[in-house]
Every structure is written in C-alpha cells, then in structure tokens.
Design an enzyme around this catalytic site. Structure first.
Site, PDB file in Angstrom:
ATOM      1  CE  LYS A  93      -4.066  -2.118   0.154  1.00  0.00           C
ATOM      2  NZ  LYS A  93      -5.067  -2.030  -0.907  1.00  0.00           N
ATOM      3  CD  GLU A 115     -10.103   3.568   0.559  1.00  0.00           C
ATOM      4  OE1 GLU A 115      -9.913   4.795   0.562  1.00  0.00           O
ATOM      5  OE2 GLU A 115      -9.388   2.792  -0.097  1.00  0.00           O
ATOM      6  CB  SER A 371      -0.123  -8.120  -1.052  1.00  0.00           C
ATOM      7  OG  SER A 371      -0.899  -8.979  -0.239  1.00  0.00           O
TER       8      SER A 371
HETATM    9  C1  LIG Z   1      -1.676  -6.989   2.685  1.00  0.00           C
HETATM   10  C2  LIG Z   1      -2.810  -6.707   1.753  1.00  0.00           C
HETATM   11  N1  LIG Z   1      -2.896  -7.400   0.594  1.00  0.00           N
HETATM   12  C3  LIG Z   1      -3.904  -7.193  -0.276  1.00  0.00           C
HETATM   13  C4  LIG Z   1      -4.906  -6.287  -0.010  1.00  0.00           C
HETATM   14  C5  LIG Z   1      -6.008  -6.131  -1.006  1.00  0.00           C
HETATM   15  O1  LIG Z   1      -5.916  -4.952  -1.731  1.00  0.00           O
HETATM   16  P1  LIG Z   1      -5.565  -4.892  -3.254  1.00  0.00           P
HETATM   17  O2  LIG Z   1      -6.421  -5.899  -3.953  1.00  0.00           O
HETATM   18  O3  LIG Z   1      -5.866  -3.502  -3.640  1.00  0.00           O
HETATM   19  O4  LIG Z   1      -4.116  -5.216  -3.420  1.00  0.00           O
HETATM   20  C6  LIG Z   1      -4.867  -5.533   1.182  1.00  0.00           C
HETATM   21  C7  LIG Z   1      -5.914  -4.552   1.485  1.00  0.00           C
HETATM   22  O5  LIG Z   1      -6.037  -4.026   2.533  1.00  0.00           O
HETATM   23  C8  LIG Z   1      -3.788  -5.752   2.074  1.00  0.00           C
HETATM   24  O6  LIG Z   1      -3.688  -5.071   3.232  1.00  0.00           O
END
Ligand SMILES: Cc1ncc(COP(=O)(O)O)c(C=O)c1O
Length: 386
Positions: A93, A115, A371
């Site tokens: 993020k 948000e 992620s």
């Molecule tokens: C660690 C992590 N991975 C994935 C996501 C999902 O978001 P996005 O699909 O935008 O990558 C989030 C959302 O809060 C997150 O905190």
C-alpha cells in the site's frame, strides 16, 4: 505504442466496458482536476525523481524476490516470492500512497482522507501524512477496527484520526462510502487517497501506475521469466501492479479472490463507489455483503481493469476459502520462515492447491506477490486456531 501504454485508459477512464466516473456532481471537478494533475506529474521527470528517491531511501525498495526453496521442492515447481511484506509499513500500500501524497502536495492539498479495510492502507496514509506534514482522516468499519486493532493503534500513533464506520456490514464497502462523503465535505483542502484500483476515473489507472513498480521490479529481478504470475485480489491493486510488469509476456496472470468476496467469479456488472465493474449484488442490484476472514479482501467489488482483463481472457480469476488461506499461511510460515498477511495467503493457497494439476503443471515457474506481512492478523489467527 507498447502494450503497457495501450493499457492506459483514454479520457473517461474506460477499461473496455468497465470503469468510468459515476460520482455526484460536486465531485466531478475534483476528479477532473486530479486527472489533469496526475497526467502532468506523470510526464514530469522531477516528479519521478522525487518518487524514486522516496521509494528507495524511505520505503526500502526494491523489495526482494525470494526463492521459496522448500515449497518449490515439495510442490515440483519453481516458486519466487515478490516480497512487498518487506516494504515500509508492511505492505504494497505504501507504493500507491507515496505517489498520491506527492501528487496531493503538488496540488496544494493539506489533508489526506482515506478508507481502509485491513488497516494497511490506513497505516500507509497516516505514515505519508506524517512525512509530508499533512492531516490524515481514516475511515474504517467498526468490524475491521476490532479485528485489525494493531493497525488502528499504529494509525493513531502516527497522528491520524480514525473514524469508526457503523453502517452496513461495518467493513471496507461502508468505509469507502463514508470516506467519499468526507471528501465531498472537504474537497478544497483534502485529497482522497483511495487505496486500491477502484473508484471513479482516474483512480483505477492512477493507483495501478503507482503500483506497477511491483511488476517491473519483479520482471527485472527474475532470473527465469515466469510461466504464471499470481496475486491476491481485493480491489485489485497489488495484482494490477504485478500484472502490469508481465502484460506483454506469455505469462498466465492469475488473480485470487476470497471465496466470500469473489466479485469476478460470482458477480455481475454494476456500479459502486463511482465505477462500473463486476459486483456481488442481488436481483434488484443491491450490493451484497462480502464475507472473508481477511479484511483486505472483504469487499463486494473488483477494480475495473481486472473486470476487463477477465472479460478479454488475458487474466484468470480463482477463489480460495478462509480455511485454505489460514492453512496456506501456516504452511508458508513453516516451510520458508515468512509470516504473510491473510490477504497474500490466498495467492499462496491457490498455488498449493493447483500445483501438480493441469491448472499448474509440475515444472512450472511461478511468481507470486506476497502483498503484506502477517503481524496484523495474529489476533484473528489465534482466534481461529484456539
Ligand atoms: C496486505 C494486503 N494485501 C492485499 C490487499 C487487497 O488490496 P488490493 O487488492 O488492492 O491489493 C490488502 C488490502 O487491505 C492488504 O492489506
């Protein structure tokens, strides 16, 4: 024009049949001004220099590409992990937020509104606001505040105001509604720092551009080009950023949704939060509540670019249950010594399930974006495993 340039939406922000800008009249000028500012910034070498500097000396980029040696041997594949869990604040993020904060500063804004679901985007926004000397107001569903308490504490410690949202399912959908309302009320001074590839144009495109650093770095780091590129999908930003680095290769692109928030797999076209995409909805078009153990994937929509990539067959989307995600998180931890976020564990779970089947034949080379890191999920996991 390269394939990646052709992925940029034209004015109006359409990805095929999806995307667009469905906002109240009061927000049309703000979206248009943001689009103009972003186009100018993106064409300005100084902006890119400043962003590159922040990424390297502040956010800790490039993040590593780690070979998952034990799992690779166990599964009969070659698995590489793109480690967004190692980025400052613990997830991808921060890539988007640093870009948007720079843009907000350029536009003369003094406040960031955001948000958040899992709290990772809220933490990243609070962090950038502290760094840039701006105010931060973060909207978060009450249910998410309870299950991601650690991140609420982090946001407050960073000086942000966290506003509990008590409407609806008290999760990300409702927090996004309230954040957009908050933006309407403060549109002159505030930038709405949207956390995923969702929302009205230019957000899905702008957020993907700030996240494509994931895919571009991974492509340069990979000694062998992957056959399959996998990422979890909530609104879709880590997946869109990863896919952007491989869109013009022969790699299969696989997005993994939470079974209880599978807009791509179980949804129909509709409009929410200012954009048209695949959405979970009833016969009357009312948006249904998503239900996932992972707050970041607990969302009934999906970014419009993914809806388009799915409709054209360029990307595939699969679903993973809560139980599979929890099991995958534990297996990754024990095999590789990496505790990932519950969101990321969905992508891991797909690989564990598919490896050695026609979906992911033995011998495949797989690049998976982790992620985020799992610290925020320890209370949830302790509750599940007790
Ligand atoms: C660690 C992590 N991975 C994935 C996501 C999902 O978001 P996005 O699909 O935008 O990558 C989030 C959302 O809060 C997150 O905190």
């Amino acid at each position: 024009m390269t394939v990646l340039e052709s992925m940029a939406p034209p004015t109006g922000g359409r990805f095929g049949d999806f995307g667009g800008r469905y906002v109240p009249e009061s927000l049309v000028p703000a979206c248009a001004a943001l689009e103009t500012a972003f186009r100018e910034a993106w064409a300005d070498a100084t902006f890119h220099e400043r962003l590159a500097e922040l990424r390297s000396v502040y956010a800790g980029r490039p993040t590593a590409l780690t070979p998952a040696t034990t799992l690779s041997a166990d599964l009969g594949i070659t698995l590489m992990l793109k480690r967004e869990d190692l980025a400052h604040t613990g997830s991808h993020k921060i890539n988007n937020v640093l870009g948007q904060a720079l843009l907000a500063q350029r536009m003369g804004k003094t406040r960031l509104i955001a948000e958040t679901g899992a709290g990772q985007h809220g933490v990243a926004t609070a962090t950038a606001a502290a760094l840039f000397g701006m105010r931060a107001t973060i909207y978060m569903g009450e249910r998410d505040m309870a299950r991601q308490r650690l991140n609420v504490f982090r946001m407050e410690l960073l000086g942000a105001e966290v506003i509990p949202v008590t409407a609806g399912s008290r999760t990300l959908k409702d927090a996004t509604n309230e954040a957009m309302r908050g933006w309407v009320a403060a549109v002159e001074e505030a930038h709405f720092c949207l956390g995923s590839t969702a929302g009205p144009h230019p957000y899905p495109w702008l957020v993907r551009q700030f996240q494509r650093v994931i895919g571009e770095e991974a492509r340069a780091q990979a000694a062998v080009q992957p056959d399959v590129v996998v990422a979890c999908v909530g609104g879709g930003s880590n997946a869109a950023g990863t896919f952007a680095g491989f869109a013009d290769t022969r790699a299969r692109l696989v997005g993994v949704e939470a079974a209880g928030g599978a807009a791509m797999t179980h949804g129909r076209p509709g409009i929410v939060h200012g954009y048209r995409s695949m959405l979970l909805q009833d016969d009357q078009g009312q948006i249904l509540e998503a239900e996932s153990i992972s707050a970041g994937l607990d969302y009934p929509g999906i970014g419009p670019e993914h809806a388009h990539l799915g409709a054209t067959g360029r990307a595939e989307y699969a679903t993973v249950t809560d139980d599979e995600a929890v099991a995958a998180l534990g297996r990754l931890a024990r095999a590789e010594g990496i505790i990932c976020a519950l969101e990321s564990a969905h992508a891991v779970a797909w690989v564990l399930r598919a490896a050695g089947t026609p979906e992911l034949p033995a011998g495949s080379t797989v690049l998976l974006t982790l992620s985020g890191r799992g610290d925020k999920d320890m209370a949830t996991l302790a509750g599940v495993t007790e």
